[in-house]
Design a protein around this motif. Structure first.
Motif, PDB file in Angstrom:
ATOM      1  N   ARG A   1       0.829  -1.146   0.325  1.00  0.00           N
ATOM      2  CA  ARG A   1       0.105  -0.192  -0.077  1.00  0.00           C
ATOM      3  C   ARG A   1       0.812   0.908  -0.273  1.00  0.00           C
ATOM      4  O   ARG A   1       0.799   2.838  -0.993  1.00  0.00           O
ATOM      5  N   MET A   2       2.067   1.177   0.933  1.00  0.00           N
ATOM      6  CA  MET A   2       2.640   2.306   0.866  1.00  0.00           C
ATOM      7  C   MET A   2       4.012   2.292  -0.551  1.00  0.00           C
ATOM      8  O   MET A   2       3.922   3.779  -0.633  1.00  0.00           O
ATOM      9  N   LEU A   3       4.367   1.642  -0.629  1.00  0.00           N
ATOM     10  CA  LEU A   3       4.051   1.759  -2.380  1.00  0.00           C
ATOM     11  C   LEU A   3       3.804   2.445  -3.190  1.00  0.00           C
ATOM     12  O   LEU A   3       3.985   3.664  -3.662  1.00  0.00           O
ATOM     13  N   LEU A   4       2.628   2.128  -3.564  1.00  0.00           N
ATOM     14  CA  LEU A   4       0.810   2.629  -4.612  1.00  0.00           C
ATOM     15  C   LEU A   4       0.997   4.180  -4.110  1.00  0.00           C
ATOM     16  O   LEU A   4       1.605   5.085  -4.653  1.00  0.00           O
ATOM     17  N   ARG A   5       1.215   5.033  -2.748  1.00  0.00           N
ATOM     18  CA  ARG A   5       0.233   5.964  -1.840  1.00  0.00           C
ATOM     19  C   ARG A   5       2.359   6.450  -2.659  1.00  0.00           C
ATOM     20  O   ARG A   5       2.115   7.641  -2.559  1.00  0.00           O
ATOM     21  N   LYS A   6       3.227   6.032  -2.352  1.00  0.00           N
ATOM     22  CA  LYS A   6       4.702   6.814  -2.458  1.00  0.00           C
ATOM     23  C   LYS A   6       5.493   7.207  -4.016  1.00  0.00           C
ATOM     24  O   LYS A   6       4.960   8.819  -4.192  1.00  0.00           O
ATOM     25  N   VAL A   7       4.321   6.132  -4.537  1.00  0.00           N
ATOM     26  CA  VAL A   7       4.840   7.143  -6.808  1.00  0.00           C
ATOM     27  C   VAL A   7       3.657   7.534  -6.629  1.00  0.00           C
ATOM     28  O   VAL A   7       4.351   8.492  -7.556  1.00  0.00           O
ATOM     29  N   MET A   8       2.281   7.180  -6.082  1.00  0.00           N
ATOM     30  CA  MET A   8       1.334   8.794  -6.663  1.00  0.00           C
ATOM     31  C   MET A   8       1.224  10.003  -5.627  1.00  0.00           C
ATOM     32  O   MET A   8       1.332  10.589  -6.527  1.00  0.00           O
ATOM     33  N   LEU A   9       2.211   9.975  -4.663  1.00  0.00           N
ATOM     34  CA  LEU A   9       2.062  11.075  -4.128  1.00  0.00           C
ATOM     35  C   LEU A   9       3.101  12.336  -5.175  1.00  0.00           C
ATOM     36  O   LEU A   9       3.519  13.415  -5.086  1.00  0.00           O
ATOM     37  N   ALA A  10       4.411  11.466  -5.548  1.00  0.00           N
ATOM     38  CA  ALA A  10       5.531  11.908  -6.193  1.00  0.00           C
ATOM     39  C   ALA A  10       5.062  12.352  -7.774  1.00  0.00           C
ATOM     40  O   ALA A  10       6.115  13.550  -7.946  1.00  0.00           O
ATOM     41  N   GLN A  11       4.013  12.508  -7.577  1.00  0.00           N
ATOM     42  CA  GLN A  11       2.913  13.117  -8.902  1.00  0.00           C
ATOM     43  C   GLN A  11       2.504  13.944  -8.405  1.00  0.00           C
ATOM     44  O   GLN A  11       1.775  13.953  -9.732  1.00  0.00           O
ATOM     45  N   ASN A  12       2.271  13.871  -7.149  1.00  0.00           N
ATOM     46  CA  ASN A  12       1.142  15.003  -7.305  1.00  0.00           C
ATOM     47  C   ASN A  12       0.062  14.782  -7.571  1.00  0.00           C
ATOM     48  O   ASN A  12      -1.261  15.805  -7.916  1.00  0.00           O
ATOM     49  N   PHE A  13      -0.617  13.323  -7.235  1.00  0.00           N
ATOM     50  CA  PHE A  13      -1.370  12.521  -6.667  1.00  0.00           C
ATOM     51  C   PHE A  13      -1.836  13.333  -5.397  1.00  0.00           C
ATOM     52  O   PHE A  13      -1.077  12.909  -4.622  1.00  0.00           O
ATOM     53  N   ILE A  14      -3.659  13.594  -4.860  1.00  0.00           N
ATOM     54  CA  ILE A  14      -3.542  13.364  -3.843  1.00  0.00           C
ATOM     55  C   ILE A  14      -4.114  12.017  -3.424  1.00  0.00           C
ATOM     56  O   ILE A  14      -5.897  11.313  -3.749  1.00  0.00           O
ATOM     57  N   PRO A  15      -4.040  11.209  -2.230  1.00  0.00           N
ATOM     58  CA  PRO A  15      -5.077   9.981  -1.844  1.00  0.00           C
ATOM     59  C   PRO A  15      -6.087  10.331  -1.262  1.00  0.00           C
ATOM     60  O   PRO A  15      -6.251  11.185  -0.652  1.00  0.00           O
ATOM     61  N   TYR A  16      -7.150   9.098  -1.456  1.00  0.00           N
ATOM     62  CA  TYR A  16      -8.325   9.638  -0.414  1.00  0.00           C
ATOM     63  C   TYR A  16      -8.435   8.549   1.125  1.00  0.00           C
ATOM     64  O   TYR A  16      -7.569   7.064   1.802  1.00  0.00           O
ATOM     65  N   LYS A  17      -8.673   8.849   2.213  1.00  0.00           N
ATOM     66  CA  LYS A  17      -8.629   8.429   3.521  1.00  0.00           C
ATOM     67  C   LYS A  17      -9.145   7.132   3.835  1.00  0.00           C
ATOM     68  O   LYS A  17      -8.689   6.614   4.247  1.00  0.00           O
ATOM     69  N   ASN A  18     -10.063   6.508   2.453  1.00  0.00           N
ATOM     70  CA  ASN A  18     -10.987   5.383   3.038  1.00  0.00           C
ATOM     71  C   ASN A  18     -10.681   4.646   2.187  1.00  0.00           C
ATOM     72  O   ASN A  18     -11.117   3.632   2.230  1.00  0.00           O
ATOM     73  N   GLU A  19     -10.046   4.800   1.102  1.00  0.00           N
ATOM     74  CA  GLU A  19      -9.275   4.048   0.149  1.00  0.00           C
ATOM     75  C   GLU A  19      -8.583   4.370  -0.530  1.00  0.00           C
ATOM     76  O   GLU A  19      -8.067   4.809  -0.960  1.00  0.00           O
ATOM     77  N   TRP A  20      -7.581   2.020  -0.397  1.00  0.00           N
ATOM     78  CA  TRP A  20      -6.367   2.286  -1.028  1.00  0.00           C
ATOM     79  C   TRP A  20      -5.824   2.902  -1.978  1.00  0.00           C
ATOM     80  O   TRP A  20      -4.769   3.105  -2.596  1.00  0.00           O
ATOM     81  N   TRP A  21      -6.894   2.668  -2.983  1.00  0.00           N
ATOM     82  CA  TRP A  21      -6.981   2.711  -4.220  1.00  0.00           C
ATOM     83  C   TRP A  21      -7.208   3.905  -5.407  1.00  0.00           C
ATOM     84  O   TRP A  21      -6.956   3.818  -6.422  1.00  0.00           O
ATOM     85  N   HIS A  22      -7.503   4.458  -4.249  1.00  0.00           N
ATOM     86  CA  HIS A  22      -8.825   5.811  -4.793  1.00  0.00           C
ATOM     87  C   HIS A  22      -7.480   7.270  -4.890  1.00  0.00           C
ATOM     88  O   HIS A  22      -7.040   8.599  -4.242  1.00  0.00           O
ATOM     89  N   PHE A  23      -7.192   7.849  -5.843  1.00  0.00           N
ATOM     90  CA  PHE A  23      -6.400   9.012  -6.312  1.00  0.00           C
ATOM     91  C   PHE A  23      -6.248   9.914  -7.293  1.00  0.00           C
ATOM     92  O   PHE A  23      -7.784   9.927  -8.103  1.00  0.00           O
ATOM     93  N   THR A  24      -6.739  11.383  -7.267  1.00  0.00           N
ATOM     94  CA  THR A  24      -6.485  12.135  -7.606  1.00  0.00           C
ATOM     95  C   THR A  24      -6.161  13.342  -7.746  1.00  0.00           C
ATOM     96  O   THR A  24      -4.691  13.307  -7.098  1.00  0.00           O
ATOM     97  N   LEU A  25      -5.236  13.772  -8.992  1.00  0.00           N
ATOM     98  CA  LEU A  25      -3.644  14.762  -8.948  1.00  0.00           C
ATOM     99  C   LEU A  25      -4.626  16.501  -8.735  1.00  0.00           C
ATOM    100  O   LEU A  25      -5.666  16.747  -8.821  1.00  0.00           O
ATOM    101  N   SER A  26      -3.729  16.774  -7.712  1.00  0.00           N
ATOM    102  CA  SER A  26      -3.816  17.704  -7.078  1.00  0.00           C
ATOM    103  C   SER A  26      -4.203  19.117  -7.812  1.00  0.00           C
ATOM    104  O   SER A  26      -5.213  19.932  -8.009  1.00  0.00           O
TER     105      SER A  26
END
Length: 222
Positions: free
Chosen positions: A183-208
């Motif tokens: 989960r943290m690997l997915l979160r790390k690579v997404m955050l690195a490209q300015n995606f915002i994670p959703y607090k209730n779903e490990w799979w959900h990201f929105t471009l900032s």
């Protein structure tokens, strides 16, 4: 002569199988065809148990900015023998309306065991799992995971995609060390490209810096 015929056929097939997208949107495969996809709402394998309105093909549509950001992530993951896999991207408003209509029919619980075994269907609205608006409809939100390219298998994230429950919260404690690391690997690579994670779903990201922050679209996925 053969080349000319092939070119004409290519033009015909492209116009037949694709559509004119809303301005600012693009097919992800035109940016990076190596990114895997399995649009769950195009199939029966989702929390409703049938294809969802507006999903006419298994193709990923996103805003161009989002697609380009995912390409950068994919480039890094491939160095590790990994790949992104998209479950959902742009989602038409008619699909969201389908979710809302389904949620109001309390005796339709075909997929309860797989997707919300511990949650009464009547709670889906109250707990925010179903809503009348979705960031996906703006075209810059993605649901995704990571797969091993060699095996084609998804990394174990500790809960299935679209599972309604605390097990899907990104920092849920009652999962294994490996599942947390994935989960943290997915979160790390997404955050690195300015995606915002959703607090209730490990799979959900929105471009900032999503381009259509206040617009909701309704064209089909085809």
């Amino acid at each position: 002569m053969i080349k000319k015929i092939c070119f004409i056929l290519l033009l015909y097939s492209t116009s037949y199988f694709s559509q004119d997208l809303a301005k600012g949107f693009i097919y992800l495969s035109d940016i990076d065809s190596s990114i895997q996809s399995e649009l769950r709402y195009y199939s029966n394998n989702n929390f409703i148990g049938k294809p969802i309105d507006g999903y006419k093909n298994d193709c990923v549509i996103l805003t161009k900015q989002t697609a380009l950001a995912l390409k950068k992530i994919q480039t890094e993951l491939k160095k590790q023998g990994l790949s992104l896999k998209i479950f959902d991207a742009y989602r038409p408003q008619k699909a969201v309306d389908h979710f809302v209509k389904w949620a109001k029919v309390l005796n339709d619980t075909l997929m309860k065991k797989e997707y919300y075994p511990s949650l009464p269907k009547s709670e889906l609205f109250k707990q925010g799992y179903i809503a009348s608006k979705s960031g996906h409809t703006r075209g810059s939100t993605v649901d995704l995971t990571i797969i091993n390219i060699k095996t084609g298998k998804e990394l174990d994230m500790g809960s299935p995609y679209d599972f309604f429950g605390v097990q899907s919260h990104p920092f849920h404690e009652n999962i294994s060390k490996t599942q947390k690391e994935n989960r943290m690997l997915l979160r790390k690579v997404m955050l690195a490209q300015n995606f915002i994670p959703y607090k209730n779903e490990w799979w959900h990201f929105t471009l900032s810096n999503e381009p259509f922050r206040n617009q909701y679209f309704n064209f089909n996925i085809e």
